[in-house]
Design an enzyme around this catalytic site. Structure first.
Site, mmCIF file in Angstrom:
data_model
loop_
_atom_site.group_PDB
_atom_site.id
_atom_site.type_symbol
_atom_site.label_atom_id
_atom_site.label_comp_id
_atom_site.label_asym_id
_atom_site.label_seq_id
_atom_site.Cartn_x
_atom_site.Cartn_y
_atom_site.Cartn_z
ATOM 1 C CB SER A 45 -3.785 -3.887 6.008
ATOM 2 O OG SER A 45 -5.025 -3.659 6.612
ATOM 3 C CG ASP B 4 -15.268 6.995 -15.922
ATOM 4 O OD1 ASP B 4 -14.082 7.358 -15.948
ATOM 5 O OD2 ASP B 4 -15.665 5.952 -16.458
ATOM 6 C CG ASP C 75 -10.099 10.866 -15.104
ATOM 7 O OD1 ASP C 75 -11.096 10.864 -15.852
ATOM 8 O OD2 ASP C 75 -9.561 9.830 -14.698
ATOM 9 C CG ASP D 30 -10.553 5.402 -16.695
ATOM 10 O OD1 ASP D 30 -11.506 5.810 -16.005
ATOM 11 O OD2 ASP D 30 -9.378 5.743 -16.486
ATOM 12 C CG ASP E 209 -8.756 0.661 1.650
ATOM 13 O OD1 ASP E 209 -9.602 -0.091 2.186
ATOM 14 O OD2 ASP E 209 -7.541 0.594 1.908
ATOM 15 C CG HIS F 170 -7.773 -3.128 2.559
ATOM 16 N ND1 HIS F 170 -7.285 -1.958 3.103
ATOM 17 C CD2 HIS F 170 -7.357 -4.127 3.370
ATOM 18 C CE1 HIS F 170 -6.610 -2.254 4.212
ATOM 19 N NE2 HIS F 170 -6.632 -3.566 4.386
#
Length: 392
Positions: free
Chosen positions: A79, A146, A149, A153, A288, A327
């Site tokens: 951060s 989802d 790809d 999952d 994030d 994050h």
């Protein structure tokens, strides 16, 4: 890092340092002096000088104590710490041999104000979207994207390719109320990110899959509020409720004009760091909820452009994006630190890092823009069943 972050490396035999960069408080009030004017020395200390001074003093202390200079010096931060690591690479390239920069708060002059964008959108449309509806939209986006790809999952591998539109939820029941067109509009704008009044791009939005409640919740996130109060309008009593889209645009321009050189930490010219022999691993979670992942991708793309492309940059700087991670260190643990040490001391570049997810799931992370691709057989919870693929 704080004192807690220092214990681990001390136990491993490192000489370790940390600093509050000159202000002990947890807020932004150090930005103004007693007369209510910008306190430039404190600002510069916080922006980049404090970390450099800590490094100089730390090396001098180590030298005095051990009678010889440190063999290698490493910086690890997440951060604001991630921003400080990149600041060192950009401004003081001989301070560190290896740097791990996680979810770096670079582009500070842009993204911090952008953290208030969800509040601006909701106030300007007088529509406070409930946390249940925010959660429903995030869950729907993950479900929709989802499988892109090839693996189902609960993760979106590459949110930048996910174009899920929340209009699909309009008319459905969420808790005790109905999801409306107005709700879809707010969430769409939060994902899109800050735009000027005429529609031009200001900054990136949160990625689909990120938890929206941190920035779009009932209480605004405190760091951008302090940023406006102490660094931009110089009024500690300023309230977010006064932030119209027009005022937002003006403050955005002011922050860029006034703080680019001080706080931006987005200089893509890392040639001095490269020439010194430094190595840097940049990590960022794809979900994030505080610092927009696309801002870090934008910076790395600019480094590639500035420094002659991937062939020239991969020998010293690599970016790893972590699907589904919010994050923080995103399940990579000390993997990044171990990898940068091997890279510096053994000349072995990190071709992949292992991400440990929930339920002992492991996944390989490959250097951007490579993505992890399922080989087609075996458990999708085992990193060994994935290979690197260039994105389509």
């Amino acid at each position: 890092g704080g004192a807690l972050g220092l214990a681990g490396p001390v136990h491993q035999g490192y000489a370790v340092g940390g600093t509050d960069t000159g202000h002990p408080g947890m807020d932004g009030s150090f930005g103004l002096d007693a007369n209510g004017r910008l306190n430039w020395q404190a600002i510069v200390d916080n922006a980049y000088l404090g970390i450099h001074e800590m490094t100089v003093v730390g090396k001098a202390l180590a030298m005095a104590f051990y009678g010889k200079p440190p063999r290698y010096s490493y910086f690890v931060g997440f951060s604001t710490g991630g921003r400080q690591g990149l600041s060192e690479a950009q401004r003081y390239p001989e301070d560190y041999d290896g740097i791990v920069s996680g979810c770096p708060a670079i582009n500070w002059h842009r993204f911090v104000l952008a953290e208030l964008w969800p509040q601006v959108v909701m106030a300007s449309t007088s529509n406070r979207v409930s946390s249940a509806k925010l959660r429903a939209a995030t869950a729907a986006a993950i479900t929709a994207c989802d499988e892109m790809d090839g693996v189902t999952d609960g993760l979106i591998e590459d949110p930048s390719r996910c174009n899920y539109d929340p209009k699909a939820l309009v008319g459905t029941q969420v808790g005790d109320s109905t999801f409306t067109e107005a709700d879809a509009d707010v969430i769409r704008k939060i994902w899109e990110g800050p735009r000027a009044q005429d529609g031009t791009f200001l900054w990136y939005g949160l990625s689909r899959g990120a938890d929206l409640s941190a920035l779009a919740g009932a209480r605004p996130f405190p760091i951008p509020v302090d940023w406006v109060r102490y660094f931009l309008v110089q009024d500690p009593k300023w309230e977010v409720s006064s932030l119209t889209p027009t005022a937002f645009e003006l403050l955005f321009q002011q922050a860029v004009e006034e703080y680019d050189a001080v706080f931006g930490t987005d200089n893509p010219d890392l040639s001095r760091f490269r020439d010194y022999g430094g190595k840097i691993i940049i990590l960022h979670g794809q979900a994030d909820q505080l610092i927009m992942t696309e801002g870090t991708v934008d910076y790395y793309k600019r480094v590639l452009q500035q420094m002659g492309g991937r062939e020239k940059v991969m020998p010293f700087a690599r970016l790893f994006l972590i699907p589904g991670a919010g994050h923080g260190n995103g399940g990579v643990g000390n993997g990044g630190v171990e990898a940068v040490i091997r890279w510096v001391e053994e000349g072995a570049p990190p071709d992949k890092l292992i991400n440990k997810g929930p339920n002992s799931r492991t996944r390989p992370l490959f250097p951007y823009p490579e993505a992890a691709k399922y080989k087609g057989s075996g458990s999708t919870d085992d990193a060994a069943n994935f290979e690197s693929a260039m994105p389509r």
